[in-house]
Design a protein around this motif. Structure first.
Motif, PDB file in Angstrom:
ATOM      1  N   CYS A 214       0.833  -1.206   0.000  1.00 15.57           N
ATOM      2  CA  CYS A 214       0.000   0.000   0.000  1.00 15.57           C
ATOM      3  C   CYS A 214       0.868   1.257   0.000  1.00 15.57           C
ATOM      4  CB  CYS A 214      -0.943  -0.001   1.212  1.00 15.57           C
ATOM      5  SG  CYS A 214      -2.436   1.006   0.943  1.00 15.57           S
ATOM      6  N   SER A 215       1.917   1.219  -0.841  1.00 19.30           N
ATOM      7  CA  SER A 215       2.841   2.345  -0.907  1.00 19.30           C
ATOM      8  C   SER A 215       2.713   3.114  -2.207  1.00 19.30           C
ATOM      9  CB  SER A 215       4.280   1.835  -0.751  1.00 19.30           C
ATOM     10  OG  SER A 215       4.585   0.879  -1.749  1.00 19.30           O
ATOM     11  N   GLY A 216       1.619   2.889  -2.949  1.00 20.41           N
ATOM     12  CA  GLY A 216       1.391   3.653  -4.162  1.00 20.41           C
ATOM     13  C   GLY A 216       0.868   2.840  -5.311  1.00 20.41           C
ATOM     14  N   PHE A 217       1.310   1.603  -5.444  1.00 16.27           N
ATOM     15  CA  PHE A 217       0.850   0.764  -6.551  1.00 16.27           C
ATOM     16  C   PHE A 217      -0.517   0.191  -6.208  1.00 16.27           C
ATOM     17  CE2 PHE A 217       0.561  -3.109  -9.104  1.00 16.27           C
ATOM     18  CZ  PHE A 217       0.908  -2.620 -10.358  1.00 16.27           C
ATOM     19  N   ALA A 218      -1.559   0.759  -6.770  1.00 13.31           N
ATOM     20  CA  ALA A 218      -2.959   0.356  -6.596  1.00 13.31           C
ATOM     21  C   ALA A 218      -3.504   0.680  -5.214  1.00 13.31           C
ATOM     22  CB  ALA A 218      -3.147  -1.133  -6.878  1.00 13.31           C
ATOM     23  N   CYS A 219      -2.647   1.082  -4.283  1.00 12.16           N
ATOM     24  CA  CYS A 219      -3.119   1.382  -2.929  1.00 12.16           C
ATOM     25  C   CYS A 219      -2.208   2.412  -2.295  1.00 12.16           C
ATOM     26  CB  CYS A 219      -3.165   0.104  -2.085  1.00 12.16           C
ATOM     27  SG  CYS A 219      -3.691   0.396  -0.375  1.00 12.16           S
ATOM     28  N   SER A 220      -2.804   3.361  -1.584  1.00 15.62           N
ATOM     29  CA  SER A 220      -2.040   4.388  -0.871  1.00 15.62           C
ATOM     30  C   SER A 220      -2.785   4.721   0.410  1.00 15.62           C
ATOM     31  CB  SER A 220      -1.885   5.641  -1.748  1.00 15.62           C
ATOM     32  OG  SER A 220      -1.211   6.660  -1.032  1.00 15.62           O
ATOM     33  N   LEU A 221      -2.013   5.054   1.461  1.00 15.01           N
ATOM     34  CA  LEU A 221      -2.658   5.384   2.727  1.00 15.01           C
ATOM     35  C   LEU A 221      -2.011   6.613   3.335  1.00 15.01           C
ATOM     36  CD1 LEU A 221      -0.773   4.511   5.409  1.00 15.01           C
ATOM     37  CD2 LEU A 221      -1.397   2.243   4.641  1.00 15.01           C
ATOM     38  N   ALA A 222      -2.732   7.261   4.251  1.00 11.44           N
ATOM     39  CA  ALA A 222      -2.250   8.435   4.975  1.00 11.44           C
ATOM     40  C   ALA A 222      -2.931   8.453   6.337  1.00 11.44           C
ATOM     41  CB  ALA A 222      -2.535   9.721   4.201  1.00 11.44           C
ATOM     42  N   GLN A 223      -2.428   9.309   7.222  1.00  8.58           N
ATOM     43  CA  GLN A 223      -2.992   9.416   8.566  1.00  8.58           C
ATOM     44  C   GLN A 223      -3.630  10.781   8.728  1.00  8.58           C
ATOM     45  OE1 GLN A 223      -0.270   8.264  11.625  1.00  8.58           O
ATOM     46  NE2 GLN A 223      -1.870   7.883  13.105  1.00  8.58           N
ATOM     47  N   LEU A 224      -4.770  10.805   9.393  1.00 11.22           N
ATOM     48  CA  LEU A 224      -5.508  12.042   9.611  1.00 11.22           C
ATOM     49  C   LEU A 224      -5.002  12.706  10.886  1.00 11.22           C
ATOM     50  CD1 LEU A 224      -7.955  13.448   8.185  1.00 11.22           C
ATOM     51  CD2 LEU A 224      -9.404  12.419   9.936  1.00 11.22           C
ATOM     52  N   PRO A 225      -4.843  14.028  10.904  1.00 17.21           N
ATOM     53  CA  PRO A 225      -4.433  14.688  12.145  1.00 17.21           C
ATOM     54  C   PRO A 225      -5.550  14.661  13.175  1.00 17.21           C
ATOM     55  CG  PRO A 225      -4.920  16.318  10.460  1.00 17.21           C
ATOM     56  CD  PRO A 225      -4.981  14.977   9.786  1.00 17.21           C
ATOM     57  N   GLY A 226      -5.202  14.963  14.431  1.00 17.36           N
ATOM     58  CA  GLY A 226      -6.191  14.915  15.498  1.00 17.36           C
ATOM     59  C   GLY A 226      -7.150  16.094  15.455  1.00 17.36           C
ATOM     60  N   GLY A 227      -8.338  15.884  16.046  1.00 19.37           N
ATOM     61  CA  GLY A 227      -9.305  16.963  16.207  1.00 19.37           C
ATOM     62  C   GLY A 227     -10.217  17.219  15.040  1.00 19.37           C
ATOM     63  N   VAL A 228     -10.138  16.409  13.972  1.00 16.13           N
ATOM     64  CA  VAL A 228     -10.958  16.666  12.778  1.00 16.13           C
ATOM     65  C   VAL A 228     -12.405  16.231  13.031  1.00 16.13           C
ATOM     66  CG1 VAL A 228     -11.312  16.040  10.357  1.00 16.13           C
ATOM     67  CG2 VAL A 228      -9.003  16.454  11.223  1.00 16.13           C
ATOM     68  N   GLN A 229     -13.388  17.118  12.678  1.00 15.63           N
ATOM     69  CA  GLN A 229     -14.809  16.815  12.854  1.00 15.63           C
ATOM     70  C   GLN A 229     -15.507  16.526  11.537  1.00 15.63           C
ATOM     71  OE1 GLN A 229     -16.653  19.996  15.053  1.00 15.63           O
ATOM     72  NE2 GLN A 229     -16.668  18.811  16.927  1.00 15.63           N
ATOM     73  N   ASN A 230     -15.214  17.324  10.532  1.00 18.59           N
ATOM     74  CA  ASN A 230     -15.884  17.186   9.247  1.00 18.59           C
ATOM     75  C   ASN A 230     -14.867  16.782   8.195  1.00 18.59           C
ATOM     76  OD1 ASN A 230     -18.242  18.125  10.481  1.00 18.59           O
ATOM     77  ND2 ASN A 230     -17.606  20.260  10.158  1.00 18.59           N
ATOM     78  N   LEU A 231     -15.217  15.816   7.351  1.00 19.89           N
ATOM     79  CA  LEU A 231     -14.276  15.298   6.370  1.00 19.89           C
ATOM     80  C   LEU A 231     -14.992  15.100   5.035  1.00 19.89           C
ATOM     81  CD1 LEU A 231     -11.331  14.258   6.053  1.00 19.89           C
ATOM     82  CD2 LEU A 231     -12.225  11.970   6.515  1.00 19.89           C
ATOM     83  N   THR A 232     -14.405  15.691   3.980  1.00 12.26           N
ATOM     84  CA  THR A 232     -14.922  15.528   2.628  1.00 12.26           C
ATOM     85  C   THR A 232     -13.923  14.722   1.816  1.00 12.26           C
ATOM     86  OG1 THR A 232     -16.048  17.652   2.758  1.00 12.26           O
ATOM     87  CG2 THR A 232     -15.718  16.728   0.562  1.00 12.26           C
ATOM     88  N   VAL A 233     -14.416  13.707   1.093  1.00 12.67           N
ATOM     89  CA  VAL A 233     -13.567  12.834   0.285  1.00 12.67           C
ATOM     90  C   VAL A 233     -13.868  13.104  -1.180  1.00 12.67           C
ATOM     91  CG1 VAL A 233     -12.843  10.475  -0.151  1.00 12.67           C
ATOM     92  CG2 VAL A 233     -13.688  11.108   2.124  1.00 12.67           C
ATOM     93  N   MET A 234     -12.826  13.438  -1.963  1.00 17.08           N
ATOM     94  CA  MET A 234     -13.030  13.796  -3.367  1.00 17.08           C
ATOM     95  C   MET A 234     -12.017  13.063  -4.242  1.00 17.08           C
ATOM     96  SD  MET A 234     -13.414  17.932  -2.915  1.00 17.08           S
ATOM     97  CE  MET A 234     -11.936  17.987  -1.927  1.00 17.08           C
ATOM     98  N   PHE A 235     -12.450  12.740  -5.496  1.00 18.04           N
ATOM     99  CA  PHE A 235     -11.562  12.208  -6.523  1.00 18.04           C
ATOM    100  C   PHE A 235     -11.287  13.296  -7.545  1.00 18.04           C
ATOM    101  CE2 PHE A 235     -13.635   8.047  -5.392  1.00 18.04           C
ATOM    102  CZ  PHE A 235     -12.487   7.439  -4.906  1.00 18.04           C
TER     103      PHE A 235
END
Length: 765
Positions: A214-235
């Motif tokens: 999951c390092s870029g080839f067909a899959c990638s990941l990241a970590q969200l910072p603390g304290g987030v309430q609202n999250l929008t996911v876009m392509f």
């Protein structure tokens, strides 16, 4: 004793020993079983404790709803803790949802709740998976909304993007005061980018995914910072060129996915993840919650308004993993208590006695703990009965301890005897018995023969902090004797074997040296492979350090003082050249071996060292390298040191005092590396003024300086027969000092006293 011990291992004692082992195993097993029983009982009791307020339900389907959460008016702490327990079909169990209630300002999409943890301060909910499939379908956005005091957990969730050629943008906001004065901080962005390759399997057939990192080839990941309430996911849109280039990929894997998920609930697998995601609409996400409105624990306690933590509980600032600081708090039961810390009844004491932690004695429950009241004749804590077998084992153990102790003592005694015999051997080989007789015969009362133990104590076992210097011969340590006298102890390296008679004779002669300008030999230690020599301790470093040291100790080194040191050194060498000490000619005359005391009195050291301790070839080579620049040129032809060799070395010291240049330096041009050659050439070419130390030359002493320079030149003659003797050198320096004192009686900083005359320079013991 050993026979008795081995006999006890036959017959009945063996059976008793086995019985004892069984008892010990029981003791070992009782505590874990008791502990696990206590834990199990605690969990069972926890299930029976009230979780909701009086008159309120604490169950929604299979999920426990603990206060401060609730499902009806009056059953929750505030509107943010309302759980909507609803049934969508008659044949289904009720399902809990985190949702808004009437009057709530938040436009909240209902989130299905799967778990609520009071201890962890978090809640598990199901969030939708954002996806985009097919060439003709538009890309879609996903929106994840949480009301205060809920935020997405920073350390328990990951952001994922799965598919071909994705640039997934996760844009969030968290509560706070932004630069624009708004109550939220927008534009917290995280990006997950993937790439794909239709020919990743090495042929032109269907694409193959062979990377599960999951390092870029067909899959990638990241970590969200603390304290987030609202999250929008876009392509970002995929171009037709990209679809055409990777048509095989889109044919096999038509969909792209982006989502937030609990870390332990999703692991990318090239073989199954696409199929699983295609059949999954929601994934679990962990959100933090807190008691807000009054700040952290300290602020909430000070306000004393509606403090949430009840009896036998503690307050913890929350969220603990938020790098922007805690904004609220949660409550936890204290150790030894269980229950709901938010409930008006508070946390309840755990009755550890219900799990029977005291097998024999009486268990007494105490608030937060317990104790065992054991009957007489039993051990404490587990109350296990004592037995004769235990006493027997204790006796055997005592015998074993005695055997081991006796063996250790015997081994230690044997080592000590071996060490003592070795010291006696060294003492004899180094001429200790002969030296004792000679010292007694010559009346050398001031010279002592020290023991190895005395010098070890004096140097703190030759600790590195006591090192005064290191050289070709070995190391010199600072020692403090029992009478608080400070001495210098020379510990030489292992060298060629000594001749005991010769060594004793030389040491006897050296013990008779009594001159104020010679470092006095106080004694020796002969109980080592190489003898240790003990000298008086000189406090003010070496002439070399005062002339050339890094700290420039000689910055105030006036000419009169330099002349005094030269005269004292010459007198000491002339004294050593007297008939009494004629055999001591192997000296190492150089600025580093001329020590100065607090009154700047010169002290010649390292005389006779090479006779006392014979050197091997390596040490001789090191010695020659260390004396380079001082060595008599005739030595290179004859391989012998004479009295005139000392005169030559002293001439180099005079040149150092006049020029403040080191005896030999590779930093100078090749023709000038040797100070002796440089000095003689300057004298012959009448360029003496060019090499003299400017700090010493004045209008009043230039004649004296030149006289000393002429004397130094005579000492540096290549042929030994053309050089003066040390006695002649000492007399001439004395005369120069008298002349200087007579011409400048007021300006002379270093006056010669009557006792500083030639008779004392050349005096006898």
């Amino acid at each position: 004793m050993e026979g008795i011990f081995f006999q006890s291992l036959h017959g009945m004692p063996i059976m008793r020993l086995i019985s004892l082992l069984i008892i010990v195993l029981e003791l070992v097993l009782v505590l874990p079983i008791s502990t696990s029983s206590t834990t199990a009982a605690a969990h069972d009791h926890q299930a029976l404790l009230p979780q909701a307020l009086l008159g309120c339900s604490d169950r929604c389907g299979n999920l426990t709803i603990p206060y401060p959460f609730g499902m009806a008016p009056g059953c929750y702490r505030g509107p943010e803790f309302f759980i909507n327990c609803t049934t969508t079909h008659e044949d289904e169990n009720p399902v809990p949802y985190l949702t808004k209630i009437s009057g709530s300002p938040y436009d909240l999409i209902q989130l299905r709740v799967t778990n609520i943890s009071l201890e962890e301060g978090d809640m598990h909910v199901l969030q939708p998976v954002t996806r985009s499939c097919g060439e003709d379908q538009n890309d879609t956005d996903g929106v994840l909304l949480l009301p205060p005091p809920f935020t997405f957990s920073e350390d328990k969730n990951y952001l994922f993007a799965v598919g071909c050629g994705i640039v997934a943008v996760f844009q969030g906001s968290r509560p706070g005061q932004g630069l624009d004065g708004n109550t939220t901080l927008p534009h917290i962005n995280r990006y997950c980018v993937t790439y794909c390759d239709d020919n990743s399997d090495g042929n032109n057939t269907d694409p193959v995914i062979n990377d599960d990192s999951c390092s870029g080839f067909a899959c990638s990941l990241a970590q969200l910072p603390g304290g987030v309430q609202n999250l929008t996911v876009m392509f970002t849109p995929v171009s037709n060129i990209s679809r055409a280039r990777h048509r095989k990929w889109y044919t096999k894997y038509p969909c792209r996915y982006a989502f937030l998920v609990e870390q332990s609930k999703f692991t990318f697998s090239p073989g199954t993840s696409f199929e699983q995601l295609n059949n999954t609409s929601h994934l679990p996400v962990v959100v933090n919650w807190e008691i807000g409105g009054h700040g952290t624990c300290d602020a909430a306690r000070k306000s004393k308004k509606d403090f949430a933590c009840k009896g036998n509980s503690k307050c913890v600032d929350w969220p603990s993993d938020n790098i922007h600081g805690s904004t609220g708090y949660i409550c936890k039961c204290k150790k030894g208590y269980q229950g709901n810390p938010y409930h008006p009844d508070g946390c309840q004491d755990i009755d550890e006695c219900k799990s029977n932690p005291c097998p024999v004695g009486k268990c007494i429950n105490t608030p937060g703990s317990h104790s065992c009241l054991c009957p007489n004749g039993t051990k404490e804590r587990s109350c296990k009965e004592k037995s004769k077998t235990l006493l027997m084992v204790m006796g055997i153990s005592l015998i074993l301890v005695l055997l081991v102790g006796s063996s250790s003592y015997i081994c230690w005694g044997m080592k000590q005897r071996k060490y003592i015999r070795l010291k006696e051997k060294y003492f004899r080989e180094n001429g200790g018995l002969l030296l004792q007789q000679q010292l007694a015969h010559h009346g050398g009362e001031a010279t002592r023969i020290f023991t190895a133990v005395e010098l070890e104590k004096a140097t703190n076992n030759y600790h590195d902090s006591r090192v005064l210097g290191r050289g070709a011969y070995g190391v010199v340590y600072k020692g403090i004797l029992p009478d608080n006298r400070t001495v210098a102890i020379k510990k030489s390296k292992v060298a060629a074997p000594t001749q005991s008679e010769q060594f004793a004779n030389e040491l006897t002669v050296l013990s008779q040296i009594n001159h104020k300008n010679v470092v006095r030999l106080l004694g020796c230690c002969l109980e080592a492979e190489v003898p240790l020599l003990v000298y008086e301790f000189i406090t003010n470093d070496t002439l070399f350090e005062h002339l050339h040291g890094k700290q420039k100790k000689g910055s105030s080194f006036v000419w009169e003082l330099r002349l005094k040191i030269a005269a004292e050194t010459a007198g000491a060498l002339a004294y050593l050249h007297s008939s009494t000490f004629m055999q001591i000619i192997h000296r190492d005359v150089k600025a580093m071996n001329i020590l100065l005391d607090d009154n700047y009195t010169a002290k010649v050291s390292d005389f006779g060292a090479s006779v006392l301790i014979p050197l091997d070839q390596t040490q001789i080579k090191t010695l020659v390298q260390g004396t380079f620049g001082y060595l008599d040129p005739e030595y290179l032809h004859s391989n012998q040191l004479t009295e005139k060799s000392d005169v030559y070395s002293f001439g180099v010291v005079l040149a150092e005092l006049l020029t403040r240049k080191v005896a030999f330096s590779y930093d100078r041009p090749e023709a000038e590396r040797s100070l002796a050659r440089l000095f003689v050439c300057a004298m012959e070419e009448e360029r003496l003024d060019h090499i003299l130390d400017g700090d010493i030359v004045t209008e009043g002493n230039i004649e004296t300086v030149r006289n000393v320079a002429h004397l130094a030149k005579k000492c540096l003659m290549l042929k030994g027969e053309e050089r003066p003797t040390m006695k002649e050198v000492a007399i001439e320096l004395e005369g120069i000092m008298r002349t200087m004192a007579n011409h400048h009686p007021q300006g002379n900083n270093v006056q010669l006293r009557p006792e500083d005359q030639t008779s004392n320079f050349l005096g006898s013991p």
